[in-house]
Design a protein around this motif. Sequence first.
Motif, short mmCIF file in Angstrom:
data_model
loop_
_atom_site.label_atom_id
_atom_site.label_comp_id
_atom_site.label_asym_id
_atom_site.label_seq_id
_atom_site.Cartn_x
_atom_site.Cartn_y
_atom_site.Cartn_z
N ILE A 168 0.86 -1.17 0.00
CA ILE A 168 0.00 0.00 0.00
C ILE A 168 0.91 1.23 0.00
CG2 ILE A 168 -1.62 1.36 1.37
CD1 ILE A 168 -2.89 -1.18 2.31
N ALA A 169 0.69 2.14 -0.92
CA ALA A 169 1.53 3.34 -1.03
C ALA A 169 0.69 4.59 -0.82
CB ALA A 169 2.21 3.39 -2.39
N VAL A 170 1.15 5.46 0.05
CA VAL A 170 0.47 6.72 0.34
C VAL A 170 1.40 7.87 -0.04
CG1 VAL A 170 -0.55 8.17 2.14
CG2 VAL A 170 -0.81 5.68 2.25
N ARG A 171 0.94 8.72 -0.92
CA ARG A 171 1.76 9.85 -1.34
C ARG A 171 1.94 10.82 -0.18
NH1 ARG A 171 0.24 14.19 -6.15
NH2 ARG A 171 2.09 15.50 -5.93
N ILE A 172 3.19 11.18 0.11
CA ILE A 172 3.45 12.07 1.25
C ILE A 172 4.21 13.33 0.84
CG2 ILE A 172 3.40 10.18 2.91
CD1 ILE A 172 6.45 10.31 2.98
N GLY A 173 4.48 13.49 -0.43
CA GLY A 173 5.21 14.67 -0.85
C GLY A 173 4.86 15.07 -2.27
N PRO A 174 5.26 16.27 -2.69
CA PRO A 174 4.96 16.76 -4.03
C PRO A 174 5.81 16.05 -5.08
CG PRO A 174 6.42 18.28 -2.93
CD PRO A 174 6.06 17.23 -1.91
N GLU A 175 5.52 16.32 -6.34
CA GLU A 175 6.37 15.82 -7.41
C GLU A 175 7.77 16.42 -7.28
OE1 GLU A 175 4.22 16.86 -10.99
OE2 GLU A 175 3.53 14.78 -11.18
N LEU A 176 8.75 15.70 -7.78
CA LEU A 176 10.14 16.15 -7.71
C LEU A 176 10.69 16.32 -9.12
CD1 LEU A 176 11.41 13.75 -4.90
CD2 LEU A 176 10.76 16.15 -4.64
N ARG A 177 11.81 17.04 -9.21
CA ARG A 177 12.52 17.18 -10.48
C ARG A 177 14.01 17.02 -10.22
NH1 ARG A 177 11.39 22.42 -13.82
NH2 ARG A 177 12.45 21.16 -15.41
N MET A 178 14.70 16.58 -11.23
CA MET A 178 16.15 16.53 -11.16
C MET A 178 16.71 17.82 -11.74
SD MET A 178 16.82 13.67 -9.69
CE MET A 178 18.59 13.38 -9.99
N ALA A 179 17.97 18.10 -11.42
CA ALA A 179 18.64 19.29 -11.94
C ALA A 179 20.08 18.95 -12.28
CB ALA A 179 18.59 20.42 -10.92
N LEU A 180 20.51 19.36 -13.46
CA LEU A 180 21.90 19.18 -13.89
C LEU A 180 22.60 20.52 -13.72
CD1 LEU A 180 24.12 17.46 -15.23
CD2 LEU A 180 23.22 18.21 -17.44
N VAL A 181 23.66 20.54 -12.93
CA VAL A 181 24.31 21.81 -12.58
C VAL A 181 25.82 21.71 -12.68
CG1 VAL A 181 22.46 22.58 -11.04
CG2 VAL A 181 24.30 21.14 -10.14
N GLY A 182 26.43 22.88 -12.88
CA GLY A 182 27.88 23.00 -12.89
C GLY A 182 28.28 24.40 -12.46
N ALA A 183 29.48 24.56 -12.02
CA ALA A 183 29.97 25.86 -11.56
C ALA A 183 30.24 26.77 -12.76
CB ALA A 183 31.24 25.69 -10.74
N PRO A 184 30.09 28.10 -12.58
CA PRO A 184 30.43 29.03 -13.67
C PRO A 184 31.85 28.81 -14.18
CG PRO A 184 29.26 30.18 -11.93
CD PRO A 184 29.53 28.81 -11.41
N ALA A 185 32.78 28.52 -13.27
CA ALA A 185 34.17 28.30 -13.69
C ALA A 185 34.29 27.08 -14.60
CB ALA A 185 35.06 28.12 -12.47
N TYR A 186 33.47 26.07 -14.36
CA TYR A 186 33.50 24.87 -15.21
C TYR A 186 33.08 25.23 -16.63
CZ TYR A 186 32.31 20.32 -17.16
OH TYR A 186 32.24 19.21 -17.97
N PHE A 187 32.04 26.05 -16.76
CA PHE A 187 31.52 26.37 -18.09
C PHE A 187 32.39 27.38 -18.84
CE2 PHE A 187 27.49 24.86 -16.10
CZ PHE A 187 27.31 23.75 -16.94
N THR A 188 33.38 27.96 -18.17
CA THR A 188 34.35 28.78 -18.90
C THR A 188 35.32 27.88 -19.65
OG1 THR A 188 35.88 28.90 -17.01
CG2 THR A 188 34.20 30.64 -17.21
#
Length: 299
Positions: free
Chosen positions: A156-176
């Motif tokens: 039995i599953a009970v939803r206890i939180g909102p939908e989630l999303r993933m995020a792909l991130v990098g530092a500004p220095a990396y993208f230079t």
Amino acid sequence: MRQNGLGDLTAFLAVAEERSFTRAAARLGTSQSALSHTVRRLEERLGLRLLTRTTRSVAPTEAGDRLLETLRPALDEIDAKLTALGELREKPAGTVRITTSRHAAETILWPALARLLPDYPDIRVELSIDPALTDIVAERFDAGVRLGEQVAKDMIAVRIGPELRMALVGAPAYFTRRPAPETPHDLTRHACINLRMSTLGGLYAWEFEKDGRPLNVRVDGQLVLNDMSLILKAAVEGLGLAYTLEDQVLGLVEEGKLLRVLSDWCPPFPGYHLYYPSRRQQSPAFALLVEALRHRVSR
């Protein structure tokens, strides 16, 4: 104790106290003949006569008196314990054990418990932080908390939180040093910080989706870590790209320490669910906790 042993002792106690098979049978809601048979069976098992029977009265023998001295306090204690158990059906009390990931514990469980527990001092909650998928039946947990897609179908599953999303991130220095990826396929040319999964010991394949088309990418880089706080620290220091839950990096993105890319490849997915076996008999404490955790969509 042998089968029917407690019932036989209860029958003897009723007859001894009532001094009558007729009154004892009425008290126990049985027939006089059945009660007589029960007491006789007990006497045969013990090899002792417990009651002296006459046409007018019934009285305990010496052996019967000794048995009464043992039975009364013992059965009184059993009755008290059963009464206490009965109170648990009405009063939220007892311990609830839950296995959960750290993120779910910090973002979902802890806020709910902080609100609930002060009003119910007889409820105790044990949280076991474990990123691995735990067999809650074998490990004697009352429930588990995992992402909806990870919950077994027989639970039995009970939803206890909102939908989630993933995020792909990098530092500004990396993208230079490297251009931002335009699609997940471009990640093969980037330094990515891998996550070692605790459940199977393998590396997490980064999961993307766009226009209903899923895409999993095996990434590579200098670092393999099994702790998200270290992954984010490495990303902030420009050592590679990190892929994590959106809410874990929003603050760093707002501060400019990290830049987000490929947002259009990161759609929402089912969030955290509390799950437990369908055959579980819910205690008031557990039912109260479920309701406190249940996610309600804002209108």
